[in-house]
Motif scaffolding. Structure first.
Motif, mmCIF file in Angstrom:
data_model
loop_
_atom_site.group_PDB
_atom_site.id
_atom_site.type_symbol
_atom_site.label_atom_id
_atom_site.label_comp_id
_atom_site.label_asym_id
_atom_site.label_seq_id
_atom_site.Cartn_x
_atom_site.Cartn_y
_atom_site.Cartn_z
ATOM 1 N N PRO A 38 0.815 -1.223 0.000
ATOM 2 C CA PRO A 38 0.000 0.000 0.000
ATOM 3 C C PRO A 38 0.845 1.269 0.000
ATOM 4 C CG PRO A 38 -0.284 -1.257 2.051
ATOM 5 C CD PRO A 38 0.679 -2.021 1.212
ATOM 6 N N GLY A 40 2.896 4.256 1.100
ATOM 7 C CA GLY A 40 3.652 4.479 2.328
ATOM 8 C C GLY A 40 4.234 3.223 2.949
ATOM 9 N N THR A 45 11.372 3.809 -0.829
ATOM 10 C CA THR A 45 12.547 3.895 0.043
ATOM 11 C C THR A 45 13.438 2.676 -0.184
ATOM 12 O OG1 THR A 45 11.198 5.088 1.654
ATOM 13 C CG2 THR A 45 13.287 4.193 2.434
ATOM 14 N N GLU A 178 7.567 1.927 -10.853
ATOM 15 C CA GLU A 178 6.228 2.139 -11.413
ATOM 16 C C GLU A 178 6.240 2.300 -12.938
ATOM 17 O OE1 GLU A 178 3.432 4.340 -9.299
ATOM 18 O OE2 GLU A 178 4.403 4.096 -7.362
ATOM 19 N N HIS A 210 1.953 -0.387 -8.655
ATOM 20 C CA HIS A 210 0.657 -0.470 -7.981
ATOM 21 C C HIS A 210 -0.342 -1.319 -8.760
ATOM 22 C CE1 HIS A 210 0.938 2.196 -4.523
ATOM 23 N NE2 HIS A 210 1.737 2.949 -5.242
#
Ligand code: ATP
Length: 265
Positions: A38, A40, A45, A178, A210
Motif C-alpha cells: 500500500p 507508504g 525507500t 512504477e 501499484h
C-alpha cells in the motif's frame, strides 16, 4: 536459479518514521520479481536505498556476490544495477538510436582520446553498442521508430525507451519504479509484452508497481511490504490468496477478492 540481488535487514527511518524496518528479500537471476504494498509501505525507500539514491541506516545489499551497500548510485550502476524512474528521463529531441548510443557511451571503456583518434577500440565499442541497441529495440517493439525523435512517442513508449537505455550496458538487474504509472491502459499491455520478451532474452527485473494485474501477469515472485516490513512473499497466486495481504494491501477478505477476480474475468 541463484540470487543475483540479496537484500538483508534493510532499515531506514525519517525523523522517527520507520520507512524500512528490517526488510530482507532476494531476486533470482533471470526472474521478474514484483515489490508491491500500500501507499507508504516503503517500496520507494527500498529501491532508493538499494540503488544508492538514498542512504540506508543499516542493512546489506549484495549484487552478484559483491557488497554494494552504501556505494554511490553511479558506482552501483557500474556494478550492474540499473534503474528507471517514475518520470521518464530521455532525450526527446534525439532519435531512439541516439538515445541508446548515449546510454552506451556512459558506460563503454573507450576514452575521449580513443574517440578523438577513432581508434579500433572506439569503433568496436560503437559497433557493439549498435548491435545491442538494435536487439533491444526489436524486443521492445519499437523498431520502426529507430531514426525517429523520441519526443513524438506515447508516454508508455517513452518509458520503454528509458528501459532500453537502462539495459544498454548489460546490467545484471534493472529496477523499475512504477513502469506503468500514468500510462494509457491500452499501452500497458505493450509494456507487459516488452518486459516479458526482455525477460525471455535473459534480463532480470525488480518491479515496484501499484497495478496488481500487471504484476500478476509478469512476475515469477511477488514481495509484499506493509508499514516498512515484509508482509508476505510468494507466487502471484499465493499472494492473491494470502489473507494478510488481502486485508492489509487490498483491504479485502478472501471472499471479496474471489468475487472481484470473477468479476474481472
Ligand atoms: N523524505 C522523506 N521524509 C520523511 N518521510 C518520508 C520521506 N520519504 C518517505 N517517507 C515516509 O516513509 C514511509 C515510506 O514511504 P515510501 O515512499 O517509501 O512508500 P511507498 O510504498 O513507496 O509509497 P507510495 O506507494 O505512495 O509511493 C512513508 O510513511 C513516508 O511518508
Amino acid at each position: 536459479m541463484s540470487a543475483i540481488l540479496q537484500v538483508t535487514e534493510l532499515r531506514k527511518s525519517y525523523a522517527g518514521v520507520h520507512a524500512l524496518d528490517g526488510v530482507s528479500f532476494a531476486v533470482e537471476a533471470g526472474s521478474v520479481t514484483g515489490l508491491i504494498g500500500p501507499n507508504g509501505s516503503g517500496k520507494s525507500t527500498a529501491i532508493d536505498c538499494i540503488s544508492g539514491f538514498q542512504k540506508r541506516d543499516s542493512g546489506e545489499v549484495v549484487l552478484a556476490g559483491n557488497d554494494i551497500t552504501g556505494l554511490p548510485a553511479h558506482q552501483i550502476a557500474r556494478a550492474g544495477l540499473m534503474r528507471t524512474f517514475q518520470t521518464v528521463r530521455i532525450y526527446e529531441r534525439l532519435s531512439l538510436r541516439d538515445n541508446l548510443a548515449i546510454a552506451a557511451q556512459q558506460f563503454d571503456p573507450a576514452t575521449w582520446i580513443d574517440e578523438f583518434l577513432r581508434t579500433r577500440r572506439y569503433r568496436q565499442a560503437v559497433d557493439k553498442a549498435e548491435v545491442r541497441a538494435r536487439e533491444l529495440v526489436e524486443l521492445i517493439g519499437l523498431k520502426r521508430y529507430w531514426e525517429i525523435e523520441t519526443g513524438i512517442l506515447s508516454y508508455g513508449q517513452k518509458k520503454l525507451v528509458a528501459l532500453a537505455a537502462a539495459l544498454m550496458p548489460h546490467p545484471k538487474i534493472v529496477v523499475l519504479d512504477e513502469p506503468v504509472a500514468g500510462v494509457n491502459p491500452t499501452r500497458i499491455r505493450e509494456i507487459e509484452v516488452a518486459l516479458a520478451a526482455l525477460n525471455r532474452a535473459g534480463e532480470t527485473f525488480l518491479i515496484v508497481e501499484h497495478n496488481v494485474e500487471f504484476i500478476t501477469n509478469l512476475c515469477h515472485r511477488v514481495i509484499v511490504l506493509d508499514q516498512g516490513k515484509k508482509l508476505a512473499e510468494g507466487t502471484a497466486a499465493e499472494i492473491h490468496t494470502d489473507p494478510r495481504v488481502l486485508e492489509a494491501y487490498l483491504g479485502m477478505t478472501p471472499e471479496m477478492a474471489e468475487a472481484e477476480m470473477r468479476g474481472a474475468a
